[in-house]
Structures are given as C-alpha cells and as structure tokens.
Design a protein around this motif. Structure first.
Motif, PDB file in Angstrom:
ATOM      1  N   VAL A   1      17.768  34.935  56.008  1.00  0.00           N
ATOM      2  CA  VAL A   1      17.436  33.945  56.990  1.00  0.00           C
ATOM      3  C   VAL A   1      17.887  33.972  58.268  1.00  0.00           C
ATOM      4  CG1 VAL A   1      16.987  31.692  56.904  1.00  0.00           C
ATOM      5  CG2 VAL A   1      16.407  32.607  54.842  1.00  0.00           C
ATOM      6  N   PRO A   2      17.398  34.055  59.299  1.00  0.00           N
ATOM      7  CA  PRO A   2      18.319  34.291  60.544  1.00  0.00           C
ATOM      8  C   PRO A   2      18.682  32.658  60.999  1.00  0.00           C
ATOM      9  CG  PRO A   2      15.850  34.176  61.004  1.00  0.00           C
ATOM     10  CD  PRO A   2      15.954  34.158  59.543  1.00  0.00           C
ATOM     11  N   GLU A   3      18.113  31.530  60.594  1.00  0.00           N
ATOM     12  CA  GLU A   3      18.795  30.425  61.247  1.00  0.00           C
ATOM     13  C   GLU A   3      20.344  30.434  60.854  1.00  0.00           C
ATOM     14  OE1 GLU A   3      14.722  30.151  61.092  1.00  0.00           O
ATOM     15  OE2 GLU A   3      15.727  30.841  59.806  1.00  0.00           O
ATOM     16  N   PRO A   4      21.075  29.476  61.905  1.00  0.00           N
ATOM     17  CA  PRO A   4      22.502  29.658  61.957  1.00  0.00           C
ATOM     18  C   PRO A   4      23.136  28.822  60.870  1.00  0.00           C
ATOM     19  CG  PRO A   4      21.715  28.529  64.013  1.00  0.00           C
ATOM     20  CD  PRO A   4      20.498  29.063  63.075  1.00  0.00           C
ATOM     21  N   TYR A   5      22.780  28.804  59.569  1.00  0.00           N
ATOM     22  CA  TYR A   5      23.362  27.728  58.788  1.00  0.00           C
ATOM     23  C   TYR A   5      24.970  27.633  58.806  1.00  0.00           C
ATOM     24  CZ  TYR A   5      24.638  25.168  54.595  1.00  0.00           C
ATOM     25  OH  TYR A   5      25.065  24.259  53.740  1.00  0.00           O
ATOM     26  N   THR A   6      25.674  28.811  58.674  1.00  0.00           N
ATOM     27  CA  THR A   6      27.079  28.642  58.668  1.00  0.00           C
ATOM     28  C   THR A   6      27.507  28.189  60.087  1.00  0.00           C
ATOM     29  OG1 THR A   6      26.993  30.394  57.008  1.00  0.00           O
ATOM     30  CG2 THR A   6      29.210  29.986  58.281  1.00  0.00           C
TER      31      THR A   6
ATOM     32  N   LYS B   1      33.713  31.456  77.302  1.00  0.00           N
ATOM     33  CA  LYS B   1      33.966  31.744  76.014  1.00  0.00           C
ATOM     34  C   LYS B   1      32.979  32.924  75.567  1.00  0.00           C
ATOM     35  CE  LYS B   1      36.725  28.277  75.123  1.00  0.00           C
ATOM     36  NZ  LYS B   1      38.067  28.080  74.594  1.00  0.00           N
ATOM     37  N   ARG B   2      33.273  33.550  74.432  1.00  0.00           N
ATOM     38  CA  ARG B   2      32.505  34.557  73.988  1.00  0.00           C
ATOM     39  C   ARG B   2      32.408  34.436  72.311  1.00  0.00           C
ATOM     40  NH1 ARG B   2      34.360  40.235  75.340  1.00  0.00           N
ATOM     41  NH2 ARG B   2      32.411  40.954  74.572  1.00  0.00           N
ATOM     42  N   PHE B   3      31.299  35.240  71.792  1.00  0.00           N
ATOM     43  CA  PHE B   3      31.143  35.451  70.395  1.00  0.00           C
ATOM     44  C   PHE B   3      30.769  34.091  69.876  1.00  0.00           C
ATOM     45  CE2 PHE B   3      34.862  38.101  71.529  1.00  0.00           C
ATOM     46  CZ  PHE B   3      34.288  39.271  71.815  1.00  0.00           C
ATOM     47  N   ILE B   4      29.948  33.346  70.532  1.00  0.00           N
ATOM     48  CA  ILE B   4      29.304  31.890  70.194  1.00  0.00           C
ATOM     49  C   ILE B   4      28.283  32.288  69.286  1.00  0.00           C
ATOM     50  CG2 ILE B   4      28.806  29.832  70.903  1.00  0.00           C
ATOM     51  CD1 ILE B   4      29.916  30.477  73.438  1.00  0.00           C
ATOM     52  N   ALA B   5      28.397  32.123  67.774  1.00  0.00           N
ATOM     53  CA  ALA B   5      27.295  32.178  66.876  1.00  0.00           C
ATOM     54  C   ALA B   5      26.489  31.182  66.952  1.00  0.00           C
ATOM     55  CB  ALA B   5      27.987  32.331  65.499  1.00  0.00           C
ATOM     56  N   GLY B   6      25.010  31.397  66.965  1.00  0.00           N
ATOM     57  CA  GLY B   6      23.926  30.301  66.873  1.00  0.00           C
ATOM     58  C   GLY B   6      23.882  29.752  68.352  1.00  0.00           C
ATOM     59  N   ALA B   7      24.490  30.286  69.269  1.00  0.00           N
ATOM     60  CA  ALA B   7      24.235  30.169  70.796  1.00  0.00           C
ATOM     61  C   ALA B   7      22.848  30.024  71.164  1.00  0.00           C
ATOM     62  CB  ALA B   7      25.145  30.531  71.614  1.00  0.00           C
ATOM     63  N   ALA B   8      22.041  31.018  70.667  1.00  0.00           N
ATOM     64  CA  ALA B   8      20.440  31.133  71.337  1.00  0.00           C
ATOM     65  C   ALA B   8      19.531  29.989  71.407  1.00  0.00           C
ATOM     66  CB  ALA B   8      19.883  32.360  70.338  1.00  0.00           C
ATOM     67  N   GLY B   9      19.854  29.221  70.177  1.00  0.00           N
ATOM     68  CA  GLY B   9      18.996  27.889  69.977  1.00  0.00           C
ATOM     69  C   GLY B   9      19.668  26.624  70.191  1.00  0.00           C
ATOM     70  N   ALA B  10      21.150  26.521  70.364  1.00  0.00           N
ATOM     71  CA  ALA B  10      21.967  25.613  70.289  1.00  0.00           C
ATOM     72  C   ALA B  10      21.528  24.424  71.281  1.00  0.00           C
ATOM     73  CB  ALA B  10      23.441  25.894  70.496  1.00  0.00           C
ATOM     74  N   ASP B  11      21.592  23.218  71.149  1.00  0.00           N
ATOM     75  CA  ASP B  11      21.482  21.916  72.005  1.00  0.00           C
ATOM     76  C   ASP B  11      22.809  21.590  72.800  1.00  0.00           C
ATOM     77  OD1 ASP B  11      18.557  21.609  71.321  1.00  0.00           O
ATOM     78  OD2 ASP B  11      19.384  21.053  69.292  1.00  0.00           O
ATOM     79  N   GLY B  12      23.815  22.098  72.336  1.00  0.00           N
ATOM     80  CA  GLY B  12      24.965  21.923  72.893  1.00  0.00           C
ATOM     81  C   GLY B  12      26.343  22.541  72.237  1.00  0.00           C
ATOM     82  N   TYR B  13      27.537  22.408  72.955  1.00  0.00           N
ATOM     83  CA  TYR B  13      28.661  23.298  72.463  1.00  0.00           C
ATOM     84  C   TYR B  13      29.729  22.320  72.429  1.00  0.00           C
ATOM     85  CZ  TYR B  13      25.370  26.312  74.865  1.00  0.00           C
ATOM     86  OH  TYR B  13      24.032  26.741  75.242  1.00  0.00           O
ATOM     87  N   ILE B  14      30.526  22.618  71.343  1.00  0.00           N
ATOM     88  CA  ILE B  14      31.933  21.972  71.250  1.00  0.00           C
ATOM     89  C   ILE B  14      32.799  23.169  71.866  1.00  0.00           C
ATOM     90  CG2 ILE B  14      33.871  21.038  69.468  1.00  0.00           C
ATOM     91  CD1 ILE B  14      31.156  20.716  67.473  1.00  0.00           C
ATOM     92  N   VAL B  15      33.471  22.715  72.919  1.00  0.00           N
ATOM     93  CA  VAL B  15      34.173  23.880  73.662  1.00  0.00           C
ATOM     94  C   VAL B  15      35.896  23.414  73.555  1.00  0.00           C
ATOM     95  CG1 VAL B  15      34.518  24.659  75.906  1.00  0.00           C
ATOM     96  CG2 VAL B  15      32.226  24.109  75.188  1.00  0.00           C
ATOM     97  N   SER B  16      36.557  24.359  73.452  1.00  0.00           N
ATOM     98  CA  SER B  16      38.160  24.111  73.250  1.00  0.00           C
ATOM     99  C   SER B  16      38.624  24.496  74.792  1.00  0.00           C
ATOM    100  CB  SER B  16      38.738  25.006  72.335  1.00  0.00           C
ATOM    101  OG  SER B  16      38.614  26.101  72.337  1.00  0.00           O
ATOM    102  N   ALA B  17      39.393  23.472  75.279  1.00  0.00           N
ATOM    103  CA  ALA B  17      39.939  24.049  76.491  1.00  0.00           C
ATOM    104  C   ALA B  17      41.697  23.601  76.536  1.00  0.00           C
ATOM    105  CB  ALA B  17      39.343  23.451  77.609  1.00  0.00           C
ATOM    106  N   LYS B  18      42.240  24.188  77.577  1.00  0.00           N
ATOM    107  CA  LYS B  18      43.628  23.545  77.708  1.00  0.00           C
ATOM    108  C   LYS B  18      43.693  22.334  78.546  1.00  0.00           C
ATOM    109  CE  LYS B  18      46.342  28.066  76.808  1.00  0.00           C
ATOM    110  NZ  LYS B  18      47.127  29.249  77.470  1.00  0.00           N
ATOM    111  N   THR B  19      44.618  21.577  78.229  1.00  0.00           N
ATOM    112  CA  THR B  19      44.850  20.335  79.181  1.00  0.00           C
ATOM    113  C   THR B  19      46.619  20.486  78.935  1.00  0.00           C
ATOM    114  OG1 THR B  19      44.956  18.685  77.278  1.00  0.00           O
ATOM    115  CG2 THR B  19      42.913  19.219  78.304  1.00  0.00           C
ATOM    116  N   ALA B  20      46.921  19.386  79.869  1.00  0.00           N
ATOM    117  CA  ALA B  20      48.290  19.145  79.920  1.00  0.00           C
ATOM    118  C   ALA B  20      49.076  18.840  78.554  1.00  0.00           C
ATOM    119  CB  ALA B  20      48.924  17.934  81.023  1.00  0.00           C
TER     120      ALA B  20
END
Length: 377
Positions: A83-88, A154-173
C-alpha cells in the motif's frame, strides 16, 4: 472485563487483510508509482475511518491511545500489499512528533484533523544522508516580532508528495525547536526526488518563511526528546513494514516452487532450493521475533538509551533480512522474476527503500554499539 491483547491484534490483523483485499491491489500500486499524486486520498480517508491514523494519538486528541504493537500490526499488513499511503511517515513519525510537543493548543487544533484524515503531516528534520542526530542541522529560525523566520532546506521527507503541512526542525538561540508550516505558505518550495519503489522523498526549501509563535510545536528540550522518540518509534514500525514485505515475498517464492515444473517435477523438490528456502524462512522468523520483543519492550516506555538500542537492533536485523529475502525471491523465480511485469520485483524495490529509510543496517549496527558502550550516538 479485559480483552486479550493477542486476540485484539488478531482481529486488527484480519481487518487490515480484509482492507487490503477489497480496497487496494498491486495494479493500483503500479498506476500510482512515479506520479506526483503517489497515493489516493480516498484510501487514506478510509484508513482514517477504520481508526488506524489515531492508534498512537491520545484519546484527549480524538485518537485511540493504543500502543506500538497495534501500529506495527497495521503497518505490516499494509506492507504485505505494498500500500503506497504513508502510514508510518504520517501516522507514526509526524503524528508522534506532534504528540510529543508542548504546544497543547496546536495539538488540539491539528491532531484531531490528522486522526480524521483531513490533514496529512510530514516531518522535515533531516538534511544529511546517513545522519541520525536530530541536532545535525543548519536550518535557522530567526526571531522577529510575533514569531520566527525560517531559512534553509530539508531532504528525505517521507510522505511529502501529498502532505498538507510540515513539522520542521530549526536552530534558534535556545537550540533545536519545531515549527508547523502549511504547505502553501509563502516562501515554501517543495521538490520531489524519485525512489526505487515509485514513491518520492521531498526536498523542502524555505526562504524567509514567517511562522507565528502559535505554530511552534515544541521548544528545545521538549523538541529534541519528541523528535528522538518519534524517530525511534517510526524506525521500529518501518521494520514491521519490512517484515510484511519479506513475509509476502517468501510466500510468493514458496508458492512458485510448488507450481514451477522443471525436469518433470516441481522445483520445490530440489534439495538445493529447499535448503535456500529454509534459510530464508529462518531469517524471516528471527526478524519477526526480534520485532515482537522490541514492540513489547517499547510499550513499557523504557528510558531513551534502551529505546534507541531496541530500535537500532530491530532495524538492522529487518533491513538485512528484508533485502536478502526479496533479492533471493527474484533468483528463485528465475528469468520471470527480473521482469517489471512480475510482482516479485515490486517487493524488492519496497524493501530497498525501507531498508535505507531512517538509517540502513550498517548505520544502526554502529548506533547500537555506541549505545551499548554508553557513547552518545
């Protein structure tokens, strides 16, 4: 009155098998591979209706609040049917990261939508191949009045093709923090990198993307813990997918050995092939046993080091076994196994992708050794 967990998982396994039989087939997998759509939203909504997207989401956020064992049962059954849907990627990795965040208002807003299938999230955390350290990133989040501006990729984002949004990690102070960014936000650019199985990894480029403070998923200490826990859990569920793939590939091979006739007899009667089949069966059984042991231990909420060791142990074992079984399945089938029209090749391609995702066997053996020696991975 209590319910036997084994009976519960058996019923769940039967439900997944029924869903795969009536709701999807390998012809659909072939139609969708290589296309930007990648999977069907209607199928995803059906999975939501069955409650599978909320297995790991607490009840207070409209989920079921179950454990990894149940999530693994679903993932393994879906993987048997490719099944191609990105369950994991969405229901375990991204949803688990959201659950681990400390912004309760944002969780109340997003998680019920994830459970209902209305919102498909993707986790964008990795920037370098083979790197499992969540702090090994360069993306910056600069504060401004009312929020942050994010720059980087960012790279290697699984399930990105149909994603509605992203949880993104970034550096702050303060360190590593997590942010929620909608797909159509200004300054967001997504490109797709093709994978061997016809799906894609996403490449996300952010240029001065404004994120309000209300969309911060988690601050530094909480963010790192949430990421590491979600990644370990997703690693184990990806291993369950590998178990489903290798189990079906071995099943196909044994069926072929019973029906393919050569020199007047089924090839399964040849001793050399019998020995090979037994070796593959042993690999499959060991992988299944290691997975079950890890699932039982992880559902007891062990400390971070134990969790990391369990995840790496099962991923290394299942990656090696999955690749070996699917490769030898091609050989057992002979010339027909190398053709694109024959289904055995689809299982090898899925195993190839799963074995590499979230760290291959070599990466996880090294990580396991470091954790066992008390060295930070």
């Amino acid at each position: 009155m209590t319910t036997d967990p084994n009976e519960h998982r058996s019923a769940l396994r039967a439900s997944v098998a029924d869903f795969a039989k009536r709701g999807t087939d390998l012809a659909r997998v072939r139609r969708l591979r290589g296309t930007p759509a990648e999977y069907d939203r209607a199928v995803w909504n059906e999975m939501a209706g069955l409650g599978w997207l909320g297995i790991l989401v607490p009840e207070q956020y409209a989920g079921l609040g179950l454990g990894l064992a149940e999530a693994a049962t679903v993932a393994e059954g879906l993987a048997r049917a490719l099944v191609p849907e990105p369950y994991t990627a969405a229901a375990v990795l991204a949803a688990g990261t959201l659950v681990g965040g400390d912004n309760d208002a944002l969780k109340q807003e997003l998680l019920p939508q994830v459970v209902s299938g209305k919102l498909i999230p993707a986790l964008a955390w990795q920037e370098c191949a083979g790197m499992l350290d969540v702090a090994a990133i360069e993306m910056q989040a600069a504060p401004f009045e009312g929020g942050f501006r994010l720059n980087g990729s960012k790279r290697f984002i699984a399930g990105a093709a149909g994603a509605d949004g992203y949880i993104v990690s970034a550096k702050t102070a303060r360190g590593i923090e997590l942010f929620w960014i909608a797909r159509g936000a200004s300054g967001v650019e997504l490109k797709l990198e093709p994978l061997a199985d016809g799906r894609h990894f996403g490449v996300l480029a952010l240029s001065d993307v404004a994120v309000t403070r209300e969309k911060k998923v988690a601050g530094d200490a909480v963010a790192r813990f949430a990421l590491e826990k979600a990644l370990d859990h997703a690693t184990v569920i990806a291993s369950a997918e590998l178990c489903g793939v290798m189990d079906r590939a071995l099943e196909m091979s044994l069926d072929y050995m019973k029906t393919r006739v050569q020199f007047g007899k089924p090839i399964g009667s040849f001793q050399a092939l019998q020995h090979r089949a037994v070796d593959l069966y042993i690999q499959q059984q060991i992988s299944s046993a290691v997975l079950e042991e890890a699932l039982h231990a992880l559902d007891q909420n062990p400390d971070a080091r134990t969790r990391a060791a369990l995840a790496s142990r099962v991923k290394a074992r299942c990656s090696d076994a999955g690749l070996r079984i699917t490769r030898e399945a091609i050989q057992i089938h002979g010339a027909i196994g190398f053709t694109d029209e024959y289904d055995a090749g689809l299982y090898l391609k899925r195993a190839t992708v799963l074995a590499a995702w979230l760290g291959n066997a070599a990466v996880h053996r090294r990580r396991y050794a470091q954790v066992a020696a008390g060295v930070d991975a």
